[in-house]
Design an enzyme around this catalytic site. Structure first.
Site, PDB file in Angstrom:
ATOM      1  N   ASP A   1      -4.682 -11.394  32.367  1.00  0.00           N
ATOM      2  CA  ASP A   1      -3.347 -11.985  32.522  1.00  0.00           C
ATOM      3  C   ASP A   1      -3.446 -13.496  32.585  1.00  0.00           C
ATOM      4  O   ASP A   1      -4.351 -14.039  33.235  1.00  0.00           O
ATOM      5  CB  ASP A   1      -2.735 -11.529  33.862  1.00  0.00           C
ATOM      6  CG  ASP A   1      -1.905 -10.275  33.732  1.00  0.00           C
ATOM      7  OD1 ASP A   1      -1.382 -10.009  32.627  1.00  0.00           O
ATOM      8  OD2 ASP A   1      -1.774  -9.555  34.735  1.00  0.00           O
TER       9      ASP A   1
ATOM     10  N   LYS B   1      -2.849 -11.624  28.240  1.00  0.00           N
ATOM     11  CA  LYS B   1      -1.529 -10.971  28.358  1.00  0.00           C
ATOM     12  C   LYS B   1      -0.521 -11.975  28.915  1.00  0.00           C
ATOM     13  O   LYS B   1      -0.813 -12.673  29.892  1.00  0.00           O
ATOM     14  CB  LYS B   1      -1.632  -9.732  29.254  1.00  0.00           C
ATOM     15  CG  LYS B   1      -0.279  -9.059  29.518  1.00  0.00           C
ATOM     16  CD  LYS B   1      -0.422  -7.604  29.959  1.00  0.00           C
ATOM     17  CE  LYS B   1      -0.794  -7.384  31.396  1.00  0.00           C
ATOM     18  NZ  LYS B   1       0.182  -7.909  32.373  1.00  0.00           N
TER      19      LYS B   1
ATOM     20  N   GLU C   1       6.432  -2.028  31.054  1.00  0.00           N
ATOM     21  CA  GLU C   1       6.384  -1.617  32.468  1.00  0.00           C
ATOM     22  C   GLU C   1       7.771  -1.192  32.937  1.00  0.00           C
ATOM     23  O   GLU C   1       8.755  -1.937  32.766  1.00  0.00           O
ATOM     24  CB  GLU C   1       5.863  -2.777  33.344  1.00  0.00           C
ATOM     25  CG  GLU C   1       5.835  -2.414  34.829  1.00  0.00           C
ATOM     26  CD  GLU C   1       5.035  -3.379  35.698  1.00  0.00           C
ATOM     27  OE1 GLU C   1       4.405  -4.307  35.160  1.00  0.00           O
ATOM     28  OE2 GLU C   1       5.053  -3.186  36.933  1.00  0.00           O
TER      29      GLU C   1
ATOM     30  N   ASP D   1      -2.921  -9.988  37.145  1.00  0.00           N
ATOM     31  CA  ASP D   1      -2.591 -10.892  38.259  1.00  0.00           C
ATOM     32  C   ASP D   1      -2.071 -10.088  39.458  1.00  0.00           C
ATOM     33  O   ASP D   1      -1.786 -10.645  40.522  1.00  0.00           O
ATOM     34  CB  ASP D   1      -1.616 -11.998  37.833  1.00  0.00           C
ATOM     35  CG  ASP D   1      -0.292 -11.476  37.324  1.00  0.00           C
ATOM     36  OD1 ASP D   1      -0.127 -10.238  37.207  1.00  0.00           O
ATOM     37  OD2 ASP D   1       0.601 -12.306  37.040  1.00  0.00           O
ATOM     38  N   SER D   2      -2.015  -8.741  39.314  1.00  0.00           N
ATOM     39  CA  SER D   2      -1.782  -7.876  40.474  1.00  0.00           C
ATOM     40  C   SER D   2      -2.865  -8.111  41.524  1.00  0.00           C
ATOM     41  O   SER D   2      -2.715  -7.718  42.678  1.00  0.00           O
ATOM     42  CB  SER D   2      -1.765  -6.404  40.049  1.00  0.00           C
ATOM     43  OG  SER D   2      -2.924  -6.086  39.301  1.00  0.00           O
TER      44      SER D   2
ATOM     45  N   GLU E   1       3.639 -12.352  30.066  1.00  0.00           N
ATOM     46  CA  GLU E   1       4.877 -11.632  30.413  1.00  0.00           C
ATOM     47  C   GLU E   1       6.078 -12.381  29.861  1.00  0.00           C
ATOM     48  O   GLU E   1       6.145 -13.608  30.000  1.00  0.00           O
ATOM     49  CB  GLU E   1       5.030 -11.555  31.941  1.00  0.00           C
ATOM     50  CG  GLU E   1       3.980 -10.735  32.621  1.00  0.00           C
ATOM     51  CD  GLU E   1       4.227 -10.622  34.129  1.00  0.00           C
ATOM     52  OE1 GLU E   1       5.294 -11.031  34.622  1.00  0.00           O
ATOM     53  OE2 GLU E   1       3.317 -10.113  34.807  1.00  0.00           O
TER      54      GLU E   1
HETATM   55  O1  KIV Z   1      -1.138  -7.362  36.739  1.00  0.00           O
HETATM   56  C1  KIV Z   1      -1.157  -6.157  36.492  1.00  0.00           C
HETATM   57  O2  KIV Z   1      -1.865  -5.375  37.126  1.00  0.00           O
HETATM   58  C2  KIV Z   1      -0.309  -5.648  35.428  1.00  0.00           C
HETATM   59  C3  KIV Z   1      -0.117  -4.162  35.375  1.00  0.00           C
HETATM   60  C4  KIV Z   1       0.870  -3.734  36.408  1.00  0.00           C
HETATM   61  C5  KIV Z   1       0.271  -3.700  34.036  1.00  0.00           C
HETATM   62  O3  KIV Z   1       0.223  -6.388  34.661  1.00  0.00           O
END
Ligand code: KIV
Length: 266
Positions: free
Chosen positions: A84, A112, A181, A45-46, A114
């Protein structure tokens, strides 16, 4: 099926061979990264920050994620695609199932989430229903407003103890992978040693089972101009992007990246 499966990642950990992961959001980079031998393409989600230009990952939707997963799937050769679930997409068990289904049906092989030990019910539910889960601990960018910024996590002994316990509780609940992280290198090494599943690090030192970086960061591109300490620009000294991606894979496999200057102390 990708050639790189959850089982293949598990065998890499057992063999002591480092796992390579990069973020990826489109078909062309998916082809280039998988061709370079990157084993896991993280549709992170970056993308809210590096593609959409937001100042955090919070505005990203599940529809955005599914769109980019589908793009990555079209270019991917044999990497495992990890997606994510974005902010608030797993606030309830019902949302967790529906939003995981959306990204898995778009082409992801693993999701994934968080958080911390509170994710255990979601992890168990997903694993029982055929969705492998990676849990993201330490600096969790979706909680930036609670954390008060993008800061190293686990420096105090009480926080470190909690993170070790969370990692093992989530593994017990069925997590197939752990991502750490911005965690002190020593703590990341302890969690990696204690966990049976692969542990991937970003800003977590060289002792984790694998590494991940944001693609744009490792290609030397930055919208904000702020480059985190754990980033290395792999374009330096390379003639093109394909060579930079190959250099990343070689350096992670050889444990020459990350160097001690890319890590954090307690
Ligand atoms: O969203 C993302 O790119 C991430 C990385 C920073 C691990 O979760």
């Amino acid at each position: 099926m990708p050639e790189i499966t959850v089982t293949a990642l598990q065998s890499l950990k057992l063999k002591g061979e480092k796992i390579t992961m990069l973020t990826c959001y489109d078909a062309t980079f998916a082809r280039a990264a998988s061709q370079a031998g990157v084993e896991v393409l993280l549709v992170g989600d970056s993308l809210g920050m590096v593609l959409q230009g937001h100042s955090s990952t919070l505005p990203v939707s599940t529809a955005d994620m599914a769109y980019h997963v589908a793009c990555v799937k079209r270019g991917n050769l044999d990497a495992l695609i990890l997606a994510d679930l974005p902010f608030m997409a797993y606030a309830t068990l019902e949302q967790t199932l529906a939003n995981s289904a959306a990204v898995m049906q778009a082409g992801a092989h693993m999701v994934k989430l968080e958080g911390a030990a509170w994710l255990a019910d979601s992890v168990r539910l997903l694993a029982e229903r055929g969705v492998p889960v990676c849990v993201h601990l330490g600096l969790t960018p979706q909680s930036v407003n609670v954390l008060g910024g993008y800061k190293v996590q686990g420096r105090q002994e009480s926080q470190a103890r909690q993170m070790r316990a969370d990692a093992l509780a989530l593994e017990q609940a069925g997590a197939a992978m752990i991502l750490l992280e911005c965690v002190p290198s020593e703590l990341a090494a302890e969690i990696t040693q204690a966990a049976k599943v692969p542990v991937i690090g970003i800003g977590a030192g060289s002792a984790t089972d694998g590494q991940v970086l944001v693609l744009h960061d490792m290609l030397g591109l930055s919208l904000s101009g702020r480059v985190p300490k754990f980033v290395k620009n792999f374009m330096r000294g390379q003639p093109d992007i394909q060579s930079a991606l190959s250099a990343y894979v070689s350096e992670v496999k050889a444990v020459s990246f990350p160097a001690s200057e890319h890590g954090f102390s307690a």
